[in-house]
Design a protein around this motif. Structure first.
Motif, PDB file in Angstrom:
ATOM      1  N   PHE A  94       0.829  -1.205   0.000  1.00 22.11           N
ATOM      2  CA  PHE A  94       0.000   0.000   0.000  1.00 22.11           C
ATOM      3  C   PHE A  94       0.859   1.249   0.000  1.00 22.11           C
ATOM      4  CE2 PHE A  94      -2.572   3.336   1.912  1.00 22.11           C
ATOM      5  CZ  PHE A  94      -3.717   3.256   1.146  1.00 22.11           C
ATOM      6  N   GLN A  95       1.981   1.231   0.697  1.00 18.93           N
ATOM      7  CA  GLN A  95       2.850   2.402   0.764  1.00 18.93           C
ATOM      8  C   GLN A  95       3.426   2.774  -0.603  1.00 18.93           C
ATOM      9  OE1 GLN A  95       5.457   0.902   3.850  1.00 18.93           O
ATOM     10  NE2 GLN A  95       4.598   2.286   5.382  1.00 18.93           N
ATOM     11  N   ILE A  97       1.672   2.927  -3.278  1.00 23.03           N
ATOM     12  CA  ILE A  97       0.587   3.538  -4.045  1.00 23.03           C
ATOM     13  C   ILE A  97       0.510   5.019  -3.674  1.00 23.03           C
ATOM     14  CG2 ILE A  97      -1.890   3.507  -4.504  1.00 23.03           C
ATOM     15  CD1 ILE A  97      -1.882   0.549  -3.690  1.00 23.03           C
ATOM     16  N   TYR A 102      -6.976   6.891  -1.443  1.00 22.14           N
ATOM     17  CA  TYR A 102      -6.987   5.494  -1.059  1.00 22.14           C
ATOM     18  C   TYR A 102      -6.708   5.382   0.435  1.00 22.14           C
ATOM     19  CZ  TYR A 102      -6.897   3.785  -5.920  1.00 22.14           C
ATOM     20  OH  TYR A 102      -7.198   3.501  -7.225  1.00 22.14           O
ATOM     21  N   LEU A 104      -5.959   2.321   3.587  1.00 17.83           N
ATOM     22  CA  LEU A 104      -5.781   0.949   4.062  1.00 17.83           C
ATOM     23  C   LEU A 104      -6.206   0.928   5.513  1.00 17.83           C
ATOM     24  CD1 LEU A 104      -4.826  -1.988   3.971  1.00 17.83           C
ATOM     25  CD2 LEU A 104      -2.502  -1.164   4.491  1.00 17.83           C
ATOM     26  N   ILE A 126      -3.010   5.149   6.099  1.00 14.54           N
ATOM     27  CA  ILE A 126      -3.105   3.845   6.764  1.00 14.54           C
ATOM     28  C   ILE A 126      -3.800   4.059   8.104  1.00 14.54           C
ATOM     29  CG2 ILE A 126      -1.823   1.913   7.742  1.00 14.54           C
ATOM     30  CD1 ILE A 126       0.385   2.475   5.712  1.00 14.54           C
ATOM     31  N   SER A 204       0.732  -4.668  -4.788  1.00 16.08           N
ATOM     32  CA  SER A 204       0.439  -3.244  -4.947  1.00 16.08           C
ATOM     33  C   SER A 204      -0.346  -2.985  -6.232  1.00 16.08           C
ATOM     34  CB  SER A 204       1.747  -2.454  -4.948  1.00 16.08           C
ATOM     35  OG  SER A 204       1.500  -1.072  -5.074  1.00 16.08           O
ATOM     36  N   ILE A 207      -4.010  -4.204  -5.887  1.00 15.61           N
ATOM     37  CA  ILE A 207      -4.835  -3.286  -5.106  1.00 15.61           C
ATOM     38  C   ILE A 207      -5.280  -2.105  -5.969  1.00 15.61           C
ATOM     39  CG2 ILE A 207      -4.808  -1.640  -3.188  1.00 15.61           C
ATOM     40  CD1 ILE A 207      -2.952  -3.593  -1.721  1.00 15.61           C
ATOM     41  N   GLN A 208      -4.336  -1.525  -6.722  1.00 14.86           N
ATOM     42  CA  GLN A 208      -4.675  -0.399  -7.591  1.00 14.86           C
ATOM     43  C   GLN A 208      -5.665  -0.816  -8.674  1.00 14.86           C
ATOM     44  OE1 GLN A 208      -1.208   2.393  -8.500  1.00 14.86           O
ATOM     45  NE2 GLN A 208      -0.124   0.583  -7.770  1.00 14.86           N
TER      46      GLN A 208
END
Length: 251
Positions: A94-95, A97, A102, A104, A126, A204, A207-208
């Motif tokens: 996630f980091q 992105i 967005y 998390l 986050i 990653s 997720i995107q």
């Protein structure tokens, strides 16, 4: 039993060794087996040809109607925070992105809690909720854009277990992302957005990809997943499967 982090202490490993031996001596008294996952036959050869698979069961509940998506796209994980769960890789993915809208969201407790708290300070996108009640977890699952189980297939124990959160996620009315774990029957993967590689970059990218899907498509996949569980995995259907198996004298 020896593959969980909690069982790595010397005395606990000795205990598990002798407990395994004691359990295996009981196999000769067992006529039929109900297994969580088909690969369990590899560890219990006595079950070959005389078992049925019941990975879990749910109590029916209504499908949430008219799901509302927020302006922020939220990917949610609820569960244990340890190396086995894949949460460390999830945070790293996630980091990478850069999308400002967005989020998390993580709920749960475990040995990685401090790492996640630190990550949430460094990156306000986050959101760490800590331990929450089951009711709150189910509510958050219904409100999220997508749910994720980052448990990876390269951990040996995943081959012989079925992650119970799979059914819980699929009952929520929210689409799910996860790896193709050996312990999950193949028919589930028609309803889950699957991650095909175990690298952080691949996670990653997935997720995107999922968070860019139109809400109508995400909602349709979620409804199909809910119907699959309701039509096949409720407690009455799974118990009926066990009773039919026990009543079959040909096995």
């Amino acid at each position: 039993m020896l593959e969980f982090n909690a069982n790595q202490r010397f005395l606990k490993r000795i205990y598990c060794y002798f407990e395994n031996r004691r359990v295996k001596k009981l196999y000769r008294y067992i006529d039929k087996y109900v297994l969580l996952a088909a690969p369990m036959e590899e560890r219990i050869p006595e079950a070959q040809g005389r078992n049925c698979i019941v990975e879990g069961m749910v109590v029916p509940s209504p499908l949430p109607l008219n799901k509302k998506y927020s302006k922020n796209k939220v990917i949610l994980y609820t569960g244990t925070l340890d190396a086995f769960s894949g949460v460390r890789e999830l945070v790293k993915a996630f980091q990478r992105i850069n999308e400002p809208n967005y989020r998390l969201m993580i709920c749960g407790g475990g040995v990685l809690e401090n790492m996640i708290r630190k990550a949430s300070i460094e990156d306000p996108r986050i959101v760490y909720k800590g331990m929450v009640t089951r009711e709150d977890a189910l509510r958050l699952q219904k409100e999220a854009t997508a749910l994720i189980n980052p448990r990876r297939p390269d951990n040996g124990i995943t081959r012989f277990s079925f992650p119970s959160k799979t059914m819980e996620y699929m009952m929520s009315g929210t689409s799910m992302i996860g790896y193709k774990l050996d312990g999950i029957p193949k028919d589930y993967f028609d309803y889950i957005y699957t991650i095909n590689e175990t690298s952080v970059d691949a996670l990653s990218a997935k997720i995107q990809e999922i968070l860019s899907i139109p809400e109508s498509e995400l909602n349709a996949r979620a409804i199909d997943a809910y119907n699959f569980i309701i039509n096949n995995k409720t407690s009455d259907k799974q118990v009926h499967k066990i009773i039919s198996f026990l009543s079959d004298n040909s096995v």
